[in-house]
Structures are given as C-alpha cells and as structure tokens.
Design an enzyme around this catalytic site. Structure first.
Site, PDB file in Angstrom:
ATOM      1  N   ALA A   9      -4.117  -6.725  -2.751  1.00  0.00           N
ATOM      2  CA  ALA A   9      -3.321  -6.021  -1.747  1.00  0.00           C
ATOM      3  C   ALA A   9      -4.157  -5.623  -0.537  1.00  0.00           C
ATOM      4  O   ALA A   9      -5.376  -5.404  -0.637  1.00  0.00           O
ATOM      5  CB  ALA A   9      -2.700  -4.773  -2.369  1.00  0.00           C
ATOM      6  N   ILE A  11      -4.270  -2.861   0.949  1.00  0.00           N
ATOM      7  CA  ILE A  11      -4.795  -1.501   0.859  1.00  0.00           C
ATOM      8  C   ILE A  11      -6.053  -1.417   0.010  1.00  0.00           C
ATOM      9  O   ILE A  11      -6.840  -0.469   0.130  1.00  0.00           O
ATOM     10  CB  ILE A  11      -3.708  -0.559   0.275  1.00  0.00           C
ATOM     11  CG1 ILE A  11      -4.133   0.913   0.371  1.00  0.00           C
ATOM     12  CG2 ILE A  11      -3.377  -0.918  -1.168  1.00  0.00           C
ATOM     13  CD1 ILE A  11      -4.324   1.417   1.771  1.00  0.00           C
ATOM     14  N   ARG A  34      -1.482 -13.353  -8.962  1.00  0.00           N
ATOM     15  CA  ARG A  34      -0.634 -14.415  -9.496  1.00  0.00           C
ATOM     16  C   ARG A  34      -1.150 -15.783  -9.035  1.00  0.00           C
ATOM     17  O   ARG A  34      -0.970 -16.790  -9.723  1.00  0.00           O
ATOM     18  CB  ARG A  34       0.810 -14.195  -9.058  1.00  0.00           C
ATOM     19  CG  ARG A  34       1.391 -12.888  -9.619  1.00  0.00           C
ATOM     20  CD  ARG A  34       2.904 -12.867  -9.488  1.00  0.00           C
ATOM     21  NE  ARG A  34       3.463 -11.575  -9.911  1.00  0.00           N
ATOM     22  CZ  ARG A  34       3.686 -11.232 -11.166  1.00  0.00           C
ATOM     23  NH1 ARG A  34       3.359 -12.055 -12.150  1.00  0.00           N
ATOM     24  NH2 ARG A  34       4.202 -10.052 -11.464  1.00  0.00           N
ATOM     25  N   TYR A  55      -2.092 -10.862 -14.280  1.00  0.00           N
ATOM     26  CA  TYR A  55      -2.171  -9.420 -14.475  1.00  0.00           C
ATOM     27  C   TYR A  55      -2.354  -9.095 -15.955  1.00  0.00           C
ATOM     28  O   TYR A  55      -3.077  -8.163 -16.318  1.00  0.00           O
ATOM     29  CB  TYR A  55      -0.904  -8.734 -13.959  1.00  0.00           C
ATOM     30  CG  TYR A  55      -0.602  -8.941 -12.493  1.00  0.00           C
ATOM     31  CD1 TYR A  55      -1.609  -9.209 -11.568  1.00  0.00           C
ATOM     32  CD2 TYR A  55       0.704  -8.850 -12.026  1.00  0.00           C
ATOM     33  CE1 TYR A  55      -1.326  -9.397 -10.231  1.00  0.00           C
ATOM     34  CE2 TYR A  55       0.997  -9.028 -10.689  1.00  0.00           C
ATOM     35  CZ  TYR A  55      -0.010  -9.305  -9.793  1.00  0.00           C
ATOM     36  OH  TYR A  55       0.288  -9.488  -8.467  1.00  0.00           O
ATOM     37  N   LEU A  71       0.401  -2.723  -6.540  1.00  0.00           N
ATOM     38  CA  LEU A  71       1.457  -3.719  -6.459  1.00  0.00           C
ATOM     39  C   LEU A  71       2.662  -3.170  -5.684  1.00  0.00           C
ATOM     40  O   LEU A  71       2.740  -1.965  -5.409  1.00  0.00           O
ATOM     41  CB  LEU A  71       1.874  -4.129  -7.871  1.00  0.00           C
ATOM     42  CG  LEU A  71       0.791  -4.832  -8.707  1.00  0.00           C
ATOM     43  CD1 LEU A  71       1.252  -4.991 -10.146  1.00  0.00           C
ATOM     44  CD2 LEU A  71       0.419  -6.182  -8.102  1.00  0.00           C
ATOM     45  N   HIS A  76       5.365  -0.949  -9.967  1.00  0.00           N
ATOM     46  CA  HIS A  76       4.443   0.116 -10.370  1.00  0.00           C
ATOM     47  C   HIS A  76       4.659   0.552 -11.815  1.00  0.00           C
ATOM     48  O   HIS A  76       3.711   0.650 -12.605  1.00  0.00           O
ATOM     49  CB  HIS A  76       4.572   1.322  -9.440  1.00  0.00           C
ATOM     50  CG  HIS A  76       3.916   1.125  -8.118  1.00  0.00           C
ATOM     51  ND1 HIS A  76       3.926   2.081  -7.122  1.00  0.00           N
ATOM     52  CD2 HIS A  76       3.229   0.082  -7.607  1.00  0.00           C
ATOM     53  CE1 HIS A  76       3.269   1.640  -6.074  1.00  0.00           C
ATOM     54  NE2 HIS A  76       2.844   0.419  -6.339  1.00  0.00           N
ATOM     55  N   LYS A  94       1.046   5.252  -4.494  1.00  0.00           N
ATOM     56  CA  LYS A  94       2.329   5.907  -4.293  1.00  0.00           C
ATOM     57  C   LYS A  94       3.279   4.936  -3.602  1.00  0.00           C
ATOM     58  O   LYS A  94       2.810   4.002  -2.942  1.00  0.00           O
ATOM     59  CB  LYS A  94       2.161   7.206  -3.513  1.00  0.00           C
ATOM     60  CG  LYS A  94       1.887   7.038  -2.022  1.00  0.00           C
ATOM     61  CD  LYS A  94       0.522   6.558  -1.675  1.00  0.00           C
ATOM     62  CE  LYS A  94       0.632   5.830  -0.342  1.00  0.00           C
ATOM     63  NZ  LYS A  94      -0.379   4.850  -0.119  1.00  0.00           N
ATOM     64  N   ARG A 161       8.024  -3.681   2.677  1.00  0.00           N
ATOM     65  CA  ARG A 161       8.432  -2.284   2.733  1.00  0.00           C
ATOM     66  C   ARG A 161       9.873  -2.112   3.223  1.00  0.00           C
ATOM     67  O   ARG A 161      10.417  -1.015   3.173  1.00  0.00           O
ATOM     68  CB  ARG A 161       7.444  -1.486   3.593  1.00  0.00           C
ATOM     69  CG  ARG A 161       6.127  -1.242   2.864  1.00  0.00           C
ATOM     70  CD  ARG A 161       5.088  -0.587   3.729  1.00  0.00           C
ATOM     71  NE  ARG A 161       4.422  -1.550   4.583  1.00  0.00           N
ATOM     72  CZ  ARG A 161       3.360  -1.267   5.351  1.00  0.00           C
ATOM     73  NH1 ARG A 161       2.874  -0.038   5.342  1.00  0.00           N
ATOM     74  NH2 ARG A 161       2.792  -2.188   6.097  1.00  0.00           N
TER      75      ARG A 161
END
Length: 324
Positions: A9, A11, A34, A55, A71, A76, A94, A161
């Site tokens: 990711a 982040i 993946r 995973y 993820l 989550h 979060k 998002r």
C-alpha cells in the site's frame, strides 16, 4: 518484533517502513501482495528480506510476531481476524473495520486470543494530543462544545476511497479522524443527533457533516470531506466555560501545527515538539507487544468509533459500510 505487511500500500513506507528505522525493537521482515512480482519490487525498494506470494502465507509465517494491515477498508476485519487466529499481533489501519458489528467481532477475537490489536490513529500517540487533553482537563472548565474538521481535496474519483464496495466514503476515510478526535477531546461518548452528506455516487459521501451531543449536554459537530467547498481544513476546537482550545493540524503536527489557548480572556499559543506521529505510534505498538503497555487505541475504542460512524451514515440516509 518482526512484522510483516499485507500488501504494498502507498501508506506503508510512511506508516511502517520509515518509522521502523527509528524504533530498533521493530524489523519489517516480510511483505505479501496478490501480485508476487509487485511484492518483490516493493521489497527490493524498501529492503524487506522476505516476500510472500499470498496474504495467507504471510499470516502463517512462524517467524513473524506481528502483522500490519493497510488493506482496503472492506478487508480490514477479514485479515485482522486471520492474523489473530494465527497468533499474530496486529496494527490495523483506520477505519478499523467496515462497521461496528465487524469491529465487535474483531474485538472479541482479540480478547480471547490475548494478542495486541491496535487501530492506527497515529495522531493519538503524539505529545500534542497529550498536551491538548491536559489543557482541556485542567484549564477550560466544563466543556460545552467540541468541533473537528478533516477536509482535504481528493478529486481522483476512481480512487478506492470512493468505492462503496470497498468501504469508501469521506466519513470512512477523512471522517474517522474527525470522529475519533471529537470523542478523544469530548466529555464522554457522544450520540449522533443529525447528519447530512454530499454524495459522489449512490451511497458514497464526498462530504459529511454531523451534529452530536455528549451525556452531560455538551454539543459536538464534525466536518469531513474529500471533495467539497471546504477544500482543506484539519483542525479541532474545544469550547469550555472558561475558555477555548484550537488546534490546526492535529493529524500530522510534526510538519506544522498551531495550538491557541484562551483562558479567562488571556490568549496564548503553544507548540509541542515530538517525533513523527507514525514513529510515536510504532513505538507504542512495540511497547504494547513487548512490555504489555496498554495502547491508547485498543479494539474497544475502535468499536465505539465505528458505532458513531454507523450512526452518522444512518442519520444521513446512507448505507452503513459492509451492509450492501
């Protein structure tokens, strides 16, 4: 503590890899994606020694102590539960889950297993919030109103998002911070009075505003957006009987912040030094795992946060995430 990250990711370098360089108790030891080639590329770029092609393989890796879960929101709960089942501690991005029911399931599993599960509200671990709570608790008198803003522009509407299926929406992404900060600074757990959303597509909010009320009668209001007339505002305000506290940029104060305190008509400004919020958070996670230090954002707190988020969606006439 040897930690593996689920996915490559965007982040992860900011939230885990860079902070781990400043927290010697933590080694980022594995990554899974993946697409194994993507995981391998990510590992090579960031010096991660082990690559897993799934995973499942990472969660089952006996050499790992913990798992970082960045993820998409809708995944989550599933992968935090699988990590708990495998006996791994979990630092979960979060929002904790898609909804409060999922959060309760994860919280119950964590309690049964005895592993540390912590939601990644990194701002909560910075000294700025500790100082803000001290001011609210000792200088402002009885709290009468709390207001939070988490508004930033994200006009890339193909971003996950904005995906209802993946648990997206402004309240889930930006707003989870606004809800959490309002709860942190407020006098008790609030209830939702009203909410209104601006939508990008059916069921998906690009902006959300909500009114809340605390048990003692104090009021709350939060604003969250990824695309609205309020392009950029990240702030919190507490009004009490003796004065007020206003914080600009409570989320990443290491870059810039301003805290203005007014008590009995006297105004002052304070700055609070500290490491990057993600470094503070990873240090707290390591302390929770290694020393048993209770985290500030445990699963019970996550359940309370997701409950408010669910209630806001209902009041706004939008579906609770994970329910469609």
């Amino acid at each position: 503590m040897r930690i593996g990250t689920l996915g490559a990711a965007r982040i992860t370098p900011t939230a885990l890899i860079k902070p781990a360089r400043a927290v010697p108790e933590v080694e980022v030891a594995a990554v899974a994606a993946r697409d194994r080639s993507r995981a391998a590329e990510f590992a090579a770029k960031h010096g991660i020694p082990h690559v897993h092609g799934s995973y499942e393989d990472l969660v089952a890796d006996p050499s790992l102590t913990a798992v970082y879960n960045p993820l998409p929101n809708a995944l989550h709960a599933e992968w935090t539960l699988k990590a708990i089942e495998a006996g791994k501690h979990v630092l979960c991005e979060k929002p904790f889950t898609s909804n409060a029911a999922e959060a309760r399931t994860v919280a119950d599993a964590a309690a049964r297993s005895g592993v540390v599960v912590m939601e990644a509200f990194h701002y909560r671990y910075h000294p700025l919030m500790e100082r803000a709570l001290e001011i609210v608790g000792t200088q402002l008198g009885e709290v009468r109103h709390v207001e939070t803003w988490m508004c930033f522009p994200l006009p890339r509407f193909s971003d996950i998002r904005y995906s209802l299926k993946l648990g997206g929406g402004a309240l889930m992404d930006a707003g989870c911070y606004a809800v959490h900060c309002l709860r942190t600074l407020g006098p008790g757990e609030p209830s939702v009075v009203a909410a209104a959303a601006l939508t990008k597509s059916p069921g998906v909010d690009r902006a959300m505003a909500a009114d809340l009320r605390f048990p003692g009668g104090a009021t709350g209001r939060l604003h969250a957006s990824m695309w609205s007339g309020q392009l950029l505002k990240i702030a919190a305000r507490v009004e009490g009987e003796r004065g007020s506290l206003h914080i600009t940029n409570f989320v990443a104060p290491q870059f810039f912040h301003r805290m203005t305190v007014t008590v009995d008509g006297v105004r002052r400004r304070e700055r609070v030094a500290g490491d990057a919020t993600y470094t503070c958070q990873l240090r707290a996670f390591a302390a929770a795992v290694g020393q048993g230090t209770p985290p500030l954002t445990p699963p019970a707190d996550s359940v309370a946060n997701m409950t408010i988020i669910d209630d806001i969606y209902r009041k706004a006439g939008l579906p609770v995430r994970g329910a469609v």
